[in-house]
Design a protein around this motif. Sequence first.
Motif, mmCIF file in Angstrom:
data_model
loop_
_atom_site.group_PDB
_atom_site.id
_atom_site.type_symbol
_atom_site.label_atom_id
_atom_site.label_comp_id
_atom_site.label_asym_id
_atom_site.label_seq_id
_atom_site.Cartn_x
_atom_site.Cartn_y
_atom_site.Cartn_z
ATOM 1 N N ILE A 1 -150.129 -62.532 22.300
ATOM 2 C CA ILE A 1 -150.080 -63.374 23.495
ATOM 3 C C ILE A 1 -149.209 -64.363 23.607
ATOM 4 N N THR A 2 -148.979 -64.799 24.803
ATOM 5 C CA THR A 2 -148.131 -66.115 24.686
ATOM 6 C C THR A 2 -148.930 -67.240 25.267
ATOM 7 N N LEU A 3 -149.027 -68.322 24.543
ATOM 8 C CA LEU A 3 -149.677 -69.379 24.988
ATOM 9 C C LEU A 3 -148.843 -70.745 25.347
ATOM 10 N N ARG A 4 -149.709 -71.623 25.836
ATOM 11 C CA ARG A 4 -148.842 -72.889 26.428
ATOM 12 C C ARG A 4 -149.652 -73.955 25.735
ATOM 13 N N GLY A 5 -148.807 -74.754 24.516
ATOM 14 C CA GLY A 5 -148.961 -75.914 23.835
ATOM 15 C C GLY A 5 -149.161 -75.847 22.674
#
Length: 159
Positions: free
Chosen positions: A97-101
């Motif tokens: 998955i691609t996460l932010r932070g």
Amino acid sequence: MRHLMIILSLVILAACARTKPAATVSGGPVISTDTGAPPVNRVVYEGLLPCPKCKGIQTELTLNINPNNSRQLYQLKQVYLGTSKGDRTYTKQGTYITLRGTATDNDAMVVQLDPNKPREIKNYLRINDDTLRLLDRQKRLVSTSEPAWLVRKQPESGN
């Protein structure tokens, strides 16, 4: 006989409609299938990552990017160089998955391998389109004097 010619023409047209031409998109070759599934954009990153018990981990990470599917797949090949038993190769596949932070930057983009397997999670900070930086499980930069990033492999010409 005329009906047979019409049916044959329709069959040929239907077969041609199922064939998808090979193409490339920004990021790498498009993997085209005739299963009716949308094409998948494939991006490959590679580099030598640090290893405390060997000379380094030659790593190749392939991300299959399918914008129409929330289940993104990856392939990871790692060669542990110079172990006490020689070079050791490991390959695995899974989801990412691609996460932010991250621990220090709320706006950073992170690629996380195996998010549903807490003991196997690997995190990479997306520096730019061409570079991923290794993070630990808490999404902090790995402290090392050696390089800890993967660089995007350019597609071979003719693909």
